[in-house]
Enzyme design. Structure first.
Site, PDB file in Angstrom:
ATOM      1  N   LEU A  73      35.705  43.932  39.798  1.00  0.00           N
ATOM      2  CA  LEU A  73      36.693  43.109  39.107  1.00  0.00           C
ATOM      3  C   LEU A  73      36.121  42.219  38.002  1.00  0.00           C
ATOM      4  O   LEU A  73      36.852  41.438  37.401  1.00  0.00           O
ATOM      5  CB  LEU A  73      37.528  42.276  40.086  1.00  0.00           C
ATOM      6  CG  LEU A  73      38.173  43.065  41.244  1.00  0.00           C
ATOM      7  CD1 LEU A  73      38.917  42.130  42.169  1.00  0.00           C
ATOM      8  CD2 LEU A  73      39.074  44.161  40.724  1.00  0.00           C
ATOM      9  N   CYS A  74      34.819  42.311  37.725  1.00  0.00           N
ATOM     10  CA  CYS A  74      34.255  41.590  36.578  1.00  0.00           C
ATOM     11  C   CYS A  74      34.588  42.347  35.297  1.00  0.00           C
ATOM     12  O   CYS A  74      34.558  43.572  35.264  1.00  0.00           O
ATOM     13  CB  CYS A  74      32.732  41.482  36.697  1.00  0.00           C
ATOM     14  SG  CYS A  74      32.176  40.155  37.750  1.00  0.00           S
ATOM     15  N   HIS A  75      34.878  41.592  34.258  1.00  0.00           N
ATOM     16  CA  HIS A  75      35.145  42.186  32.951  1.00  0.00           C
ATOM     17  C   HIS A  75      33.840  42.589  32.281  1.00  0.00           C
ATOM     18  O   HIS A  75      32.849  41.868  32.389  1.00  0.00           O
ATOM     19  CB  HIS A  75      35.861  41.181  32.042  1.00  0.00           C
ATOM     20  CG  HIS A  75      37.242  40.853  32.478  1.00  0.00           C
ATOM     21  ND1 HIS A  75      37.502  39.890  33.424  1.00  0.00           N
ATOM     22  CD2 HIS A  75      38.443  41.374  32.114  1.00  0.00           C
ATOM     23  CE1 HIS A  75      38.812  39.817  33.604  1.00  0.00           C
ATOM     24  NE2 HIS A  75      39.402  40.702  32.838  1.00  0.00           N
ATOM     25  N   MET A 110      28.893  34.953  36.429  1.00  0.00           N
ATOM     26  CA  MET A 110      28.442  36.092  37.228  1.00  0.00           C
ATOM     27  C   MET A 110      27.284  36.811  36.552  1.00  0.00           C
ATOM     28  O   MET A 110      26.371  37.302  37.224  1.00  0.00           O
ATOM     29  CB  MET A 110      29.592  37.062  37.504  1.00  0.00           C
ATOM     30  CG  MET A 110      30.678  36.489  38.395  1.00  0.00           C
ATOM     31  SD  MET A 110      30.051  35.777  39.940  1.00  0.00           S
ATOM     32  CE  MET A 110      29.264  37.181  40.694  1.00  0.00           C
ATOM     33  N   GLU A 111      27.280  36.847  35.226  1.00  0.00           N
ATOM     34  CA  GLU A 111      26.187  37.490  34.504  1.00  0.00           C
ATOM     35  C   GLU A 111      24.885  36.709  34.687  1.00  0.00           C
ATOM     36  O   GLU A 111      23.828  37.307  34.910  1.00  0.00           O
ATOM     37  CB  GLU A 111      26.551  37.637  33.029  1.00  0.00           C
ATOM     38  CG  GLU A 111      27.579  38.715  32.757  1.00  0.00           C
ATOM     39  CD  GLU A 111      29.009  38.405  33.248  1.00  0.00           C
ATOM     40  OE1 GLU A 111      29.807  39.345  33.346  1.00  0.00           O
ATOM     41  OE2 GLU A 111      29.316  37.222  33.528  1.00  0.00           O
ATOM     42  N   ASP A 125      10.239  43.424  44.760  1.00  0.00           N
ATOM     43  CA  ASP A 125       9.878  44.839  44.778  1.00  0.00           C
ATOM     44  C   ASP A 125       8.457  45.065  44.274  1.00  0.00           C
ATOM     45  O   ASP A 125       7.710  45.852  44.846  1.00  0.00           O
ATOM     46  CB  ASP A 125      10.873  45.641  43.935  1.00  0.00           C
ATOM     47  CG  ASP A 125      10.571  47.122  43.950  1.00  0.00           C
ATOM     48  OD1 ASP A 125      10.467  47.702  45.063  1.00  0.00           O
ATOM     49  OD2 ASP A 125      10.427  47.710  42.871  1.00  0.00           O
TER      50      ASP A 125
END
Length: 163
Positions: A73-75, A110-111, A125
């Site tokens: 749902l993120c653009h 969010m980014e 990692d």
């Protein structure tokens, strides 16, 4: 009201069609704890996988650009700036900060959070072969600006900032 739910409680992407285009910016952070010997290896350039910070920085930048593919749902956004910085903090911690900017109709929190998270995971990692006890912690939004909900500044006496 949660904006990603419709009137029946079903998930949907928020319609930003009528939102104004404004300058928007977000700063997020993550911390990665490790053995002092692991951090020393990264800092002195003797890590067997090479420049760990450079690889983690690139991973964070790539992740910010692909957030809409990772988070439902993120653009998809046309980011105008992504900065990811990693620095040793004390003898056993790396602080990662990610700042994202754009001129658009929806925010970039969010980014920035994705960039910081993926940079931290990449650090893990690359170092797991020499240190299995690495801990990723304190992934959080430090600030955001722009948009309808306004600014969110975290208390800066507890954190530094990425310019």
């Amino acid at each position: 009201m949660l904006t990603h739910l419709d009137s029946q409680g079903r998930a949907n992407m928020v319609d930003v069609t009528d939102k104004a285009v404004t300058a928007r910016e977000a700063l997020a952070e993550a911390r990665v704890r490790m053995l002092p010997a692991t951090l020393a290896m990264i800092a002195d350039g003797s890590h067997p996988k090479g420049d760990v910070f450079a690889v983690a920085r690139i991973a964070g930048i790539q992740a910010a650009k692909r957030t809409h593919e990772l988070i439902p749902l993120c653009h998809p956004l046309l980011l105008t700036s992504i900065k990811v910085e990693l620095e040793a903090e004390g003898l056993d911690c790396v602080r990662i900060q990610a700042r994202c900017k754009l001129a658009g109709q929806t925010g970039v929190e969010m980014e920035a959070l994705t960039a910081a998270s993926i940079a931290a995971l990449t650090l893990y990692d690359m170092c797991k072969a020499v240190d299995r006890g690495i801990v990723i912690e304190a992934v959080r939004l430090l600030e955001k600006s722009g948009g309808k909900s306004g600014d969110y500044p975290r208390d800066y006496h507890e954190v530094g900032t990425l310019a």
